[in-house]
Scaffold this active site. Structure first.
Site, PDB file in Angstrom:
ATOM      1  N   GLY A   1      46.146  37.856  38.289  1.00 14.06           N
ATOM      2  CA  GLY A   1      47.113  37.276  39.214  1.00 14.06           C
ATOM      3  C   GLY A   1      47.923  38.343  39.929  1.00 14.06           C
ATOM      4  O   GLY A   1      48.200  38.229  41.126  1.00 14.06           O
ATOM      5  N   THR A   2      48.299  39.372  39.208  1.00 10.46           N
ATOM      6  CA  THR A   2      49.117  40.424  39.816  1.00 10.46           C
ATOM      7  C   THR A   2      48.378  41.058  40.983  1.00 10.46           C
ATOM      8  O   THR A   2      48.927  41.189  42.089  1.00 10.46           O
ATOM      9  CB  THR A   2      49.474  41.488  38.745  1.00 10.46           C
ATOM     10  OG1 THR A   2      50.255  40.844  37.730  1.00 10.46           O
ATOM     11  CG2 THR A   2      50.244  42.646  39.340  1.00 10.46           C
TER      12      THR A   2
ATOM     13  N   ASN B   1      56.850  29.897  36.130  1.00 14.25           N
ATOM     14  CA  ASN B   1      56.352  30.246  34.788  1.00 14.25           C
ATOM     15  C   ASN B   1      57.395  30.044  33.694  1.00 14.25           C
ATOM     16  O   ASN B   1      57.040  29.838  32.536  1.00 14.25           O
ATOM     17  CB  ASN B   1      55.851  31.695  34.778  1.00 14.25           C
ATOM     18  CG  ASN B   1      56.764  32.660  35.489  1.00 14.25           C
ATOM     19  OD1 ASN B   1      57.170  32.417  36.625  1.00 14.25           O
ATOM     20  ND2 ASN B   1      57.109  33.740  34.842  1.00 14.25           N
TER      21      ASN B   1
ATOM     22  N   GLN C   1      50.393  29.459  37.420  1.00 19.21           N
ATOM     23  CA  GLN C   1      50.825  28.573  36.334  1.00 19.21           C
ATOM     24  C   GLN C   1      50.396  27.125  36.520  1.00 19.21           C
ATOM     25  O   GLN C   1      50.344  26.367  35.559  1.00 19.21           O
ATOM     26  CB  GLN C   1      52.352  28.638  36.167  1.00 19.21           C
ATOM     27  CG  GLN C   1      52.844  29.963  35.617  1.00 19.21           C
ATOM     28  CD  GLN C   1      52.436  30.215  34.160  1.00 19.21           C
ATOM     29  OE1 GLN C   1      52.027  29.303  33.441  1.00 19.21           O
ATOM     30  NE2 GLN C   1      52.533  31.457  33.719  1.00 19.21           N
TER      31      GLN C   1
ATOM     32  N   SER D   1      44.838  33.078  38.093  1.00 17.29           N
ATOM     33  CA  SER D   1      44.606  34.028  37.004  1.00 17.29           C
ATOM     34  C   SER D   1      43.857  33.306  35.892  1.00 17.29           C
ATOM     35  O   SER D   1      44.271  32.225  35.458  1.00 17.29           O
ATOM     36  CB  SER D   1      45.949  34.549  36.482  1.00 17.29           C
ATOM     37  OG  SER D   1      45.732  35.382  35.359  1.00 17.29           O
ATOM     38  N   ALA D   2      42.769  33.927  35.419  1.00 16.72           N
ATOM     39  CA  ALA D   2      41.904  33.243  34.444  1.00 16.72           C
ATOM     40  C   ALA D   2      42.599  32.992  33.115  1.00 16.72           C
ATOM     41  O   ALA D   2      42.439  31.932  32.508  1.00 16.72           O
ATOM     42  CB  ALA D   2      40.639  34.078  34.209  1.00 16.72           C
ATOM     43  N   HIS D   3      43.385  33.977  32.656  1.00 18.70           N
ATOM     44  CA  HIS D   3      43.876  33.867  31.273  1.00 18.70           C
ATOM     45  C   HIS D   3      44.953  32.805  31.092  1.00 18.70           C
ATOM     46  O   HIS D   3      45.303  32.457  29.971  1.00 18.70           O
ATOM     47  CB  HIS D   3      44.349  35.230  30.737  1.00 18.70           C
ATOM     48  CG  HIS D   3      45.644  35.737  31.273  1.00 18.70           C
ATOM     49  ND1 HIS D   3      46.808  35.664  30.549  1.00 18.70           N
ATOM     50  CD2 HIS D   3      45.968  36.348  32.433  1.00 18.70           C
ATOM     51  CE1 HIS D   3      47.794  36.225  31.247  1.00 18.70           C
ATOM     52  NE2 HIS D   3      47.308  36.646  32.387  1.00 18.70           N
TER      53      HIS D   3
ATOM     54  N   THR E   1      32.213  47.328  41.111  1.00 21.22           N
ATOM     55  CA  THR E   1      31.260  46.418  40.471  1.00 21.22           C
ATOM     56  C   THR E   1      32.015  45.273  39.818  1.00 21.22           C
ATOM     57  O   THR E   1      33.016  45.497  39.126  1.00 21.22           O
ATOM     58  CB  THR E   1      30.410  47.187  39.433  1.00 21.22           C
ATOM     59  OG1 THR E   1      29.708  48.217  40.130  1.00 21.22           O
ATOM     60  CG2 THR E   1      29.418  46.270  38.731  1.00 21.22           C
TER      61      THR E   1
ATOM     62  N   CYS F   1      56.883  38.631  30.463  1.00 20.21           N
ATOM     63  CA  CYS F   1      57.098  40.016  30.890  1.00 20.21           C
ATOM     64  C   CYS F   1      58.431  40.510  30.384  1.00 20.21           C
ATOM     65  O   CYS F   1      58.597  41.683  30.088  1.00 20.21           O
ATOM     66  CB  CYS F   1      57.088  40.103  32.404  1.00 20.21           C
ATOM     67  SG  CYS F   1      55.703  39.252  33.135  1.00 20.21           S
TER      68      CYS F   1
HETATM   69  N1  PLP Z   1      52.218  34.809  38.706  1.00 14.86           N
HETATM   70  C1  PLP Z   1      52.771  34.063  37.754  1.00 14.86           C
HETATM   71  C2  PLP Z   1      53.555  32.850  38.134  1.00 14.86           C
HETATM   72  C3  PLP Z   1      52.612  34.400  36.398  1.00 14.86           C
HETATM   73  O1  PLP Z   1      53.170  33.636  35.447  1.00 14.86           O
HETATM   74  C4  PLP Z   1      51.865  35.555  36.076  1.00 14.86           C
HETATM   75  C5  PLP Z   1      51.714  35.984  34.660  1.00 14.86           C
HETATM   76  O2  PLP Z   1      52.617  35.888  33.856  1.00 14.86           O
HETATM   77  C6  PLP Z   1      51.296  36.310  37.121  1.00 14.86           C
HETATM   78  C7  PLP Z   1      51.495  35.902  38.412  1.00 14.86           C
HETATM   79  C8  PLP Z   1      50.491  37.533  36.840  1.00 14.86           C
HETATM   80  O3  PLP Z   1      49.190  37.208  36.424  1.00 14.86           O
HETATM   81  P1  PLP Z   1      48.310  38.262  35.592  1.00 14.86           P
HETATM   82  O4  PLP Z   1      48.843  38.287  34.207  1.00 14.86           O
HETATM   83  O5  PLP Z   1      46.915  37.719  35.668  1.00 14.86           O
HETATM   84  O6  PLP Z   1      48.431  39.564  36.297  1.00 14.86           O
END
Ligand code: PLP
Length: 394
Positions: A71-72, A154, A182, A202-204, A242, A330
């Site tokens: 996601g970042t 989040n 989220q 974001s997959a996780h 890749t 975070c």
């Molecule tokens: N955006 C939101 C709203 C999130 O909650 C998070 C992760 O906590 C991210 C972006 C970042 O995603 P990633 O952990 O895949 O970098």
């Protein structure tokens, strides 16, 4: 051994069995998806199947999906002045973000610090659309805006009025990026219904592996002219390197499973969350549940009790086998005051006590019971402690 209860799904979701199975198969694939031989083509098929599944989760076309490292990276890729629309290459001068965005959005991506402006939120944690409209009107003429709003927060789980914001942004000639990290897999998240020009996943957060995500492009005529990673032409030039075939395979399977279970999972989580919040209120009548008056994700509760410190609660709950977090993942560990609660005008002392409990599709009633028993123990300790403190002060 203490039974572990994982209630921190907004930080990261346990791997779905479907994702594990798909990733395991991909681990043994030897080919590079860019190779023309059979092994390469087999790996390419895995990537493209996953692309279609991820696109399907958000109602997009498969070729709109750019796989990233998470996601970042997708947020930083999206937040750039150099987004061409139908070949128009003039850069965007201004980025507007809400005050409750994830740090990877608040950092402004590739906009200079001076070009990033925050839009306030209401006390309920909802982006203030009237304030957005005023800023859009004031900036009218500059025309070239990018606005970034998250679909769901989040920390509080509050769902943002994205479709209404998209109308305002588009009427002002701007583009809208939506961080749906989220919301995707928890509530309906259709890129067209939302009106998003760019959308981050974001997959996780939805049961895929960590370290893979996607930026989804909402309109065919939209093109990010300055990729973050330049080199080989992967991801149609948008992200060199890749492909993370294992991660992407897991992401696709997780997206498919999340889409399949969406309505049932949301209903289940919502009823468990109701039970959780009723239990919290019964034990701690002065508990404050943030964003409770707004529409929220079905799985998220952010709660604080006056006099209860988040770090004390986290440690006590962890010792009782329950994993939750303070505000966002975070900032957990650092225990810095949440920028989200500050933006909502929550008093700093109360905000420092905020604990986030987030459920998942396989959370059980029994687990909510374990949490509530641990909470009751904690709350009893608190009332004893505060009596002592009162005694001392007297
Ligand atoms: N955006 C939101 C709203 C999130 O909650 C998070 C992760 O906590 C991210 C972006 C970042 O995603 P990633 O952990 O895949 O970098």
């Amino acid at each position: 051994m203490v039974e572990r209860v994982y209630l921190d799904w907004n930080a990261t979701a346990p791997l779905r069995p479907e994702a594990r199975a798909a990733a395991t198969v991909a681990l043994d694939m030897v080919g590079n998806p860019s190779s023309v031989h059979g092994e390469g083509r087999a790996a390419r098929r895995v990537v493209e199947q996953a692309r279609a599944a991820v696109a399907g989760l958000v109602g997009a076309k498969a070729d709109a999906v750019i796989f990233t490292s998470g996601g970042t990276e997708a947020n930083v890729l999206a937040l750039t002045p150099t987004i061409n629309v139908a070949g128009d290459k003039a850069p965007r001068g201004q980025l507007l973000v809400s005050a409750i965005e994830h740090p990877s959005v608040r950092a402004g991506g590739r906009f200079s610090t001076g070009a990033v402006e925050e839009i306030p939120v209401t006390a309920a944690g909802v982006a203030d659309l009237a304030a957005l409209e005023r800023r859009l009107a004031a900036l009218a003429g500059s025309g070239r805006l990018l606005v970034s709003l998250m679909h769901a927060n989040n920390e509080t789980g509050v769902v943002q009025p994205i479709a209404a914001a998209a109308d305002l942004v588009h009427a002002a000639g701007g583009l809208l990026h939506v961080d749906a990290v989220q919301s995707a897999g928890k509530i309906a998240c259709d890129i067209n219904a939302l009106g998003a020009d760019l959308l981050t996943l974001s997959a996780h957060k939805l049961g895929g592996p960590k370290g893979v995500g996607a930026l989804v492009i909402g309109r065919a005529e939209l093109h990010i002219a300055d990729p973050l990673l330049k080199g080989g032409g992967q991801e149609r030039g948008a992200r060199a390197g890749t492909e993370n075939v294992v991660g992407i395979a897991g992401f696709g399977a997780a997206a498919e499973a999340a889409a399949r279970g969406l309505a049932d999972d949301a209903a289940r989580m919502s009823s468990l969350r109701e039970r959780l919040e009723a239990g919290l209120k019964a034990v701690s009548p002065d508990a404050v549940i943030f964003g409770a008056t707004a529409e929220r994700l079905p799985n998220t509760t952010l709660v604080a009790v006056p006099g209860l410190k988040a770090e004390t609660a986290l440690i006590a709950l962890d010792l009782d086998g329950v994993a939750v977090s303070s505000g966002s993942a975070c900032s957990s560990g650092k225990v810095t005051p949440s920028h989200v609660l500050a933006a909502m005008g929550v008093e700093a002392g109360l905000a420092r006590g905020a604990i986030r409990v987030s459920l998942g599709p396989v959370t059980t009633e029994n687990e909510i019971g374990v949490f509530l028993r641990a909470w009751t123990k904690l709350a009893k300790g608190l009332s004893k402690g505060s009596n002592t403190r009162r005694g001392l002060a007297a």
